[in-house]
Structures are given as structure tokens and as C-alpha cells.
Design an enzyme around this catalytic site. Structure first.
Site, PDB file in Angstrom:
ATOM      1  N   CYS A 108       0.670  -2.427   3.746  1.00 23.82           N
ATOM      2  CA  CYS A 108       0.298  -1.632   2.560  1.00 23.82           C
ATOM      3  C   CYS A 108      -1.202  -1.339   2.550  1.00 23.82           C
ATOM      4  O   CYS A 108      -1.626  -0.260   2.123  1.00 23.82           O
ATOM      5  CB  CYS A 108       0.655  -2.390   1.279  1.00 23.82           C
ATOM      6  N   THR A 109      -1.980  -2.294   3.004  1.00 24.84           N
ATOM      7  CA  THR A 109      -3.437  -2.096   3.029  1.00 24.84           C
ATOM      8  C   THR A 109      -3.780  -0.902   3.917  1.00 24.84           C
ATOM      9  O   THR A 109      -4.591  -0.043   3.539  1.00 24.84           O
ATOM     10  CB  THR A 109      -4.119  -3.384   3.538  1.00 24.84           C
TER      11      THR A 109
END
Ligand code: BEZ
Length: 210
Positions: free
Chosen positions: A45-46
Site C-alpha cells: 500500500c505504501t
């Protein structure tokens, strides 16, 4: 109930990193991309959020607003944004919904209990200026999304809404397109006076309209 293409995107009020928003009002006359990620402070997600931040101008050129969501709290979102900027070199300045009560994720079917009991899957919705759902994609948590594909679909939708064409397999902007079958040859001659390549009566290939 599963949201389907052509449905009106449900409206909601939610707390986000940019304050409380009412979704339809916030969208205004823009296109929208609403996407969920499973959890804050997770590696895939980062990278997705950093990349989306880098696409800011690309989305702006397409009159498109982007909004993320996870079921974590606002405080986590704010702390995580610092990490995203530090590791990915871009700061997400689009809103991220803190959906701790699962209100929005339930409305949009982003919770798939047989995949995860606690977190959202990677859902993407493209919403048009009439607030209609125009694309849905669901990825597993372990696979980062291809945000270039989301831009490509926006380009295709915006082109095909304006002209009586469809885009073929693996189309990218600038490639030839296809005259939709509902357009007769007579109408096609008006719309595409430079002609087309008729490979079959139902397969008429034409330069991309500008
Ligand atoms: C991630 O974003 O890195 C991630 C989240 C949930 C499961 C697996 C990976």
C-alpha cells in the site's frame, strides 16, 4: 449488494485526512477514483499511495479526483503519510478516508470476509461526472495495482463517451480505435470522412478521433 457498472455510486459522509467530506459534493463535476487498501503501514500500500501521489498531474489533466480508504484511524493515516513521503518521494495530498466503522467499505462492497476478516481488499471504482460507476476492479491484498491501467481506462472512457468508438485490446492513447457496431456505415461516413479499414463489417478500424 454488489455495485455494478452503471449504478449510481453511493453517496456518504466520511472523515478523511483533508476533513469531513460529502462524497458527491466533493466530486462536483469531476471524474473520481475511489480505491481501498487493506491496512496502514503496510509495504505494498505504501508503494501504491506514493505512486498515486506522483500521478497528481495526470489525474488533474483528466479532470479526475482521487480518494483512498482504509479501515484504520485518521491518526494512523496522518503518521503513515509521513512515511510514504519519506520512502516514496511523493506526499499523498488527496484525501484518505478513515473508515473505522466500515460504513463506506460496506456500502461499496470492499470487505470480502472470505479473503480477510478484518481488512478491505484492493478495490477500485471509477465514477463519472454523473456519479455513475464506470469501472470496478478488485485485486488481492498481495498484488499492488497498476495505476497506469487506471489512467488508461479513464482515457478510454473519456474518449468513447465523446465519440462513437470503442478501444481495442491493449489500446493506449494514440492507437487506432474501433467504430461501434451501432453506428451504420452511412453515419460512419459522416463521422469519419477520412474512412476506415473494414476488416469485417463488424470490425471497422479508424484513427483515434482528436
Ligand atoms: C501490503 O500492503 O503490503 C499488504 C497488505 C495486506 C496483506 C499483504 C500485503
Amino acid at each position: 449488494m454488489t455495485l455494478q457498472l452503471g449504478d449510481t455510486a453511493p453517496d456518504f459522509e466520511a472523515d478523511t485526512t483533508l476533513g469531513t467530506i460529502r462524497f458527491h459534493e466533493w466530486l462536483g463535476d469531476s471524474w473520481g477514483v475511489l480505491f481501498s487498501h487493506p491496512k496502514d503501514y503496510t509495504p505494498v500500500c505504501t508503494t501504491e499511495l506514493g505512486y498515486t501521489a506522483k500521478l497528481k498531474n495526470e489525474f488533474a489533466q483528466r479532470n479526475t479526483q482521487v480518494i483512498g480508504l482504509s479501515v484504520d484511524a485518521l491518526g494512523d493515516h496522518h503518521g503513515w503519510i509521513e512515511d510514504i513521503e519519506a520512502t516514496q518521494g511523493a506526499r499523498p495530498d488527496f484525501p484518505m478516508i478513515a473508515d473505522a466503522d466500515r460504513k463506506v467499505s460496506t456500502l461499496y462492497g470492499m470487505l470480502h470476509p472470505n479473503a480477510s476478516a478484518t481488512t478491505t481488499v484492493r478495490s477500485v471504482f471509477i465514477i463519472d461526472p454523473q456519479k455513475k460507476v464506470r469501472l470496478t476492479i478488485t485485486y488481492p491484498a498481495s498484488t499492488g495495482r497498476n495505476f497506469n491501467e487506471i489512467l488508461r481506462v479513464l482515457d478510454s472512457l473519456q474518449l468513447t463517451d465523446q465519440h462513437q468508438v470503442a478501444t481495442p485490446v491493449n489500446w493506449v492513447p494514440g492507437d487506432d480505435v474501433i467504430i461501434v457496431p451501432s453506428v451504420s456505415d452511412e453515419e460512419a461516413r459522416q463521422r469519419f470522412p477520412e474512412g476506415w479499414d473494414e476488416q469485417r463489417p463488424y470490425l471497422r478500424v479508424v484513427k483515434q478521433p482528436q
